[in-house]
Design a protein around this motif. Structure first.
Motif, mmCIF file in Angstrom:
data_model
loop_
_atom_site.group_PDB
_atom_site.id
_atom_site.type_symbol
_atom_site.label_atom_id
_atom_site.label_comp_id
_atom_site.label_asym_id
_atom_site.label_seq_id
_atom_site.Cartn_x
_atom_site.Cartn_y
_atom_site.Cartn_z
ATOM 1 N N THR A 1 -25.223 7.571 69.361
ATOM 2 C CA THR A 1 -26.215 8.165 69.569
ATOM 3 C C THR A 1 -25.889 9.972 69.924
ATOM 4 O O THR A 1 -26.619 10.807 69.432
ATOM 5 N N ASN B 1 -24.305 11.451 66.941
ATOM 6 C CA ASN B 1 -25.301 11.736 65.808
ATOM 7 C C ASN B 1 -25.946 13.275 66.336
ATOM 8 O O ASN B 1 -26.177 13.783 65.259
ATOM 9 N N LYS C 1 -25.600 15.955 63.815
ATOM 10 C CA LYS C 1 -26.767 16.111 62.867
ATOM 11 C C LYS C 1 -26.296 16.166 61.328
ATOM 12 O O LYS C 1 -26.701 16.582 60.420
ATOM 13 N N LYS D 1 -24.609 8.911 59.451
ATOM 14 C CA LYS D 1 -24.679 8.618 60.741
ATOM 15 C C LYS D 1 -23.498 7.593 61.019
ATOM 16 O O LYS D 1 -23.115 6.765 60.029
#
Length: 344
Positions: A300, A303, A307, A311
């Motif tokens: 997370t 990611n 951006k 992912k």
């Protein structure tokens, strides 16, 4: 495909930051069947390995945010045979439960397990990094592992640096990692007593050369099938030398250096050979500090800082789908060949 995540309980998930939830959400999004179970939920019924699984119901519309997905997920508990899954995705936190691996031994030929049981047995603690170091390699910092207090004290005294890193062999998430200095030798004696004898047993302790620049943080690189699929810089929190996010560290965007790419290329083949398809490695100053094989985090955060359109969890699930397809195609081919021989 049907995937069982062998992990910590659903109630312990922190939706905004949980890598396991990101993987679960991606599987559900693709229409795959998903269940989770904890190691304590494994059981044997009529000589068949089962688990009390929390099954995640299929959704017509998948919420965009992890927090909404977690809140809206419909759960039910069922006892299910592990051999009925296509994938068992190991995401439990350390330390490794050897009894759990014995349960999984009975299904390892029927199900693709990420990571392999043999690889997990070999690499579940911090000793695994020693496999990448030899007289011709400068890939890891100089490391000592022992239960002998005097031996460790002698190594500290003879070190050319005033600083060294001390940590328990089976710690995780930065737990127990401390910076020691020769100027505080009186404290080191009692620290070693505590680390070696804590918990009423004799424990191994790791003593490692301090790498210059470690106070600026480390780099977490996620490796998939022997190749890097994401990286981030982890910076220690104020008043703490540890860069683990769970210990208060923060995350920054990071572009891998030539040295880091070369390191990944060097260790990737062994990871794949050992069946360690999804791992997190920690790097400081181009040196390999740890290999995390049980429940590597960071999806997370990577990611968020990058951006990118693709992912990390998408790449991981793509890999799972390819492994399951390979297994099904191999079974189908063998079935056709067996029929040809049978009909001859």
């Amino acid at each position: 495909m049907n995937v069982c995540f062998l992990m910590y309980p659903w109630e312990e998930i922190v939706p905004e930051h949980d890598s396991s939830l990101a993987l679960i959400k991606e599987c559900v999004k693709r229409g795959h069947g998903v269940a989770i179970c904890s190691p304590s939920n494994l059981t044997i019924r009529d000589s068949v390995t089962n688990a009390f699984c929390t099954v995640i119901g299929r959704m017509e519309k998948i919420p965009s945010s992890a927090k909404s997905f977690y809140a809206k997920a419909k759960l039910r508990v069922e006892m299910l045979p592990l051999a009925g899954f296509d994938v068992i995705f190991f995401r439990a936190n350390p330390p490794l439960d050897s009894i759990m691996l014995n349960f999984l031994d009975s299904v390892k030929d029927d199900v693709f397990i990420m990571n392999s049981l043999e690889g997990m047995r070999e690499a579940n603690n911090k000793l695994y990094t020693a496999a990448f170091g030899d007289a011709h390699s400068n890939i890891i910092p100089n490391t000592h592992v022992s239960k002998n207090k005097q031996y460790l004290i002698d190594r500290i005294k003879e070190s050319k640096s005033d600083k060294m890193i001390l940590k328990p062999l089976n710690g995780f998430g930065g737990s127990g990692v401390i910076l020691i200095e020769k100027s505080a030798m009186n404290n080191i004696n009692s620290l070693l007593d505590f680390y070696i004898h804590s918990g009423g047993s004799s424990n191994y302790v790791i003593l490692q050369d301090y790498i210059e620049g470690a106070d600026q943080g480390d780099v977490r690189i996620l490796m998939l099938n022997g190749n890097p699929v994401g990286a981030m810089k982890r910076v220690p929190g104020q008043g703490d030398h540890r860069s683990n996010v769970s210990a208060g560290g923060s995350v920054q965007k990071h572009s891998m250096t030539k040295v880091e790419k070369a390191l990944c290329k060097q260790i990737g083949p062994k990871l794949v050979k050992d069946g360690l398809y999804f791992v997190g490695i920690d790097v400081i100053g181009g040196k390999l500090v740890e290999v995390n094989v049980m429940s590597p985090g960071g999806i997370t955060y990577i990611n968020k800082v990058y951006k990118t359109k693709t992912k990390v969890e998408e790449k991981v699930v793509d890999f799972l789908e390819s492994k399951v397809l390979d297994k099904l195609q191999a079974f189908d081919r063998r079935s056709r060949l067996r029929k040809t021989v049978q009909d001859a």
